[in-house]
Every structure is written in structure tokens, then in C-alpha cells.
Design a protein around this motif. Structure first.
Motif, mmCIF file in Angstrom:
data_model
loop_
_atom_site.group_PDB
_atom_site.id
_atom_site.type_symbol
_atom_site.label_atom_id
_atom_site.label_comp_id
_atom_site.label_asym_id
_atom_site.label_seq_id
_atom_site.Cartn_x
_atom_site.Cartn_y
_atom_site.Cartn_z
ATOM 1 N N SER A 72 -35.335 14.208 -57.819
ATOM 2 C CA SER A 72 -34.844 12.933 -57.290
ATOM 3 C C SER A 72 -34.065 12.174 -58.349
ATOM 4 O O SER A 72 -34.392 12.222 -59.535
ATOM 5 N N ASP A 74 -34.061 8.981 -58.647
ATOM 6 C CA ASP A 74 -35.025 7.986 -59.124
ATOM 7 C C ASP A 74 -36.220 8.742 -59.701
ATOM 8 O O ASP A 74 -37.030 9.304 -58.960
ATOM 9 N N MET A 77 -39.801 8.295 -58.377
ATOM 10 C CA MET A 77 -40.130 8.901 -57.086
ATOM 11 C C MET A 77 -40.498 10.378 -57.215
ATOM 12 O O MET A 77 -41.102 10.952 -56.313
ATOM 13 N N GLU A 81 -42.865 14.080 -55.101
ATOM 14 C CA GLU A 81 -42.238 15.307 -54.599
ATOM 15 C C GLU A 81 -43.276 16.436 -54.559
ATOM 16 O O GLU A 81 -44.082 16.577 -55.475
ATOM 17 N N TRP A 92 -42.501 15.702 -49.439
ATOM 18 C CA TRP A 92 -43.006 14.535 -50.148
ATOM 19 C C TRP A 92 -44.504 14.391 -49.878
ATOM 20 O O TRP A 92 -45.012 14.875 -48.867
ATOM 21 N N ARG A 108 -44.701 1.798 -54.992
ATOM 22 C CA ARG A 108 -43.651 2.823 -55.015
ATOM 23 C C ARG A 108 -43.822 3.791 -53.847
ATOM 24 O O ARG A 108 -42.852 4.223 -53.228
ATOM 25 N N TRP A 109 -45.063 4.161 -53.518
ATOM 26 C CA TRP A 109 -45.296 5.058 -52.393
ATOM 27 C C TRP A 109 -44.897 4.368 -51.081
ATOM 28 O O TRP A 109 -44.268 4.980 -50.219
ATOM 29 N N GLU A 111 -42.635 2.070 -50.743
ATOM 30 C CA GLU A 111 -41.167 2.029 -50.725
ATOM 31 C C GLU A 111 -40.589 3.377 -50.309
ATOM 32 O O GLU A 111 -39.627 3.440 -49.545
ATOM 33 N N LEU A 112 -41.175 4.450 -50.801
ATOM 34 C CA LEU A 112 -40.717 5.785 -50.413
ATOM 35 C C LEU A 112 -40.896 5.998 -48.919
ATOM 36 O O LEU A 112 -39.990 6.476 -48.237
ATOM 37 N N ARG A 113 -42.054 5.651 -48.389
ATOM 38 C CA ARG A 113 -42.316 5.837 -46.954
ATOM 39 C C ARG A 113 -41.327 5.019 -46.120
ATOM 40 O O ARG A 113 -40.832 5.493 -45.094
ATOM 41 N N GLU A 115 -38.294 4.124 -47.055
ATOM 42 C CA GLU A 115 -36.977 4.768 -47.220
ATOM 43 C C GLU A 115 -36.860 6.014 -46.328
ATOM 44 O O GLU A 115 -35.824 6.242 -45.710
ATOM 45 N N LEU A 116 -37.929 6.784 -46.236
ATOM 46 C CA LEU A 116 -37.904 7.993 -45.402
ATOM 47 C C LEU A 116 -37.906 7.655 -43.909
ATOM 48 O O LEU A 116 -37.364 8.403 -43.100
#
Length: 123
Positions: A72, A74, A77, A81, A92, A108-109, A111-113, A115-116
Motif C-alpha cells: 500500500s 500508505d 495501512m 494487508e 485486508w 486506522r482500521w 478508516e480503512l473499512r 475507504e473500502l
């Protein structure tokens, strides 16, 4: 966007736990790999009610291990992975177990969720 704490960058470890329902990615802050191995075995045994000898734990990795293996853009993040297809992330963390109260890791987790999920929401 949240930045991971310095504590996460120096102490974070992830270990995968095979359950009947799939893999759980467990995260904890520990000073050494051996301390992390003992902690994951004890904590997951306690949480699951499964004796340590019967747990299926694998892929103990440090923050640095995860960053170096990831692709990634970032780097923070990369700790989430789990699979790759060349330079593309193909998997992920979907079932995390946070064995630390560090709010930056959980943020951060989240934010990832988000974003996905955004492309699905927009379509």
C-alpha cells in the motif's frame, strides 16, 4: 486521517488465528517477538476458552515485518494487508481482534473499512 502512534510503530505485532469461522487477525503491543508469542497464546486462549495447545496460531509479524511485506502507498495501512496480487492488495483484515486499547490502531482500521466501503456506497 489518523496517524499510528509511535507506540504502535515500535511495539505492534500481528498474529493470525485460525478459527472454525475463518482467520482472525490479532493485534497487540509487545516489546519482543517472544513476548508477543506468549501474550497471543495466553490472551487468545483466555478469550476463546480453548487450551493453548489446541490453538491454531500462525504468522507472527512485527510492525516492521508488515510494512516491509506490504504494498500500500500508505505504509500504516500495510499492517492490515493479508493477501497480494503483485503490487495490488487482494485481501485486508476483516476480522480483527485488538488486544490493545491504542486508539490510533482502531481508528486506522475504521478508516480503512470506510475507504473500502466508499465505492459500494457511491454505486
Amino acid at each position: 486521517m489518523t496517524e499510528l502512534s509511535q507506540q504502535c510503530r515500535t511495539l505492534l505485532h500481528r498474529m493470525m488465528w485460525q478459527t472454525p469461522d475463518g482467520v482472525v487477525d490479532a493485534f497487540a503491543l509487545c516489546a519482543t517477538r517472544e513476548e508477543a508469542r506468549r501474550f497471543f497464546c495466553s490472551a487468545i486462549s483466555l478469550v476463546s476458552g480453548i487450551h493453548q495447545d489446541e490453538l491454531e496460531l500462525f504468522n507472527l509479524e512485527s510492525f516492521d515485518d508488515l510494512v516491509h511485506a506490504g504494498v500500500s502507498e500508505d505504509e500504516d495501512m500495510r499492517i492490515f494487508e493479508t493477501q497480494w496480487n503483485g503490487a495490488h492488495v487482494a485481501g485486508w483484515t476483516t476480522r480483527p481482534l485488538f488486544l490493545t486499547p491504542d486508539p490510533t490502531l482502531i481508528a486506522r482500521w475504521a478508516e480503512l473499512r470506510a475507504e473500502l466501503a466508499a465505492p459500494q456506497t457511491n454505486s
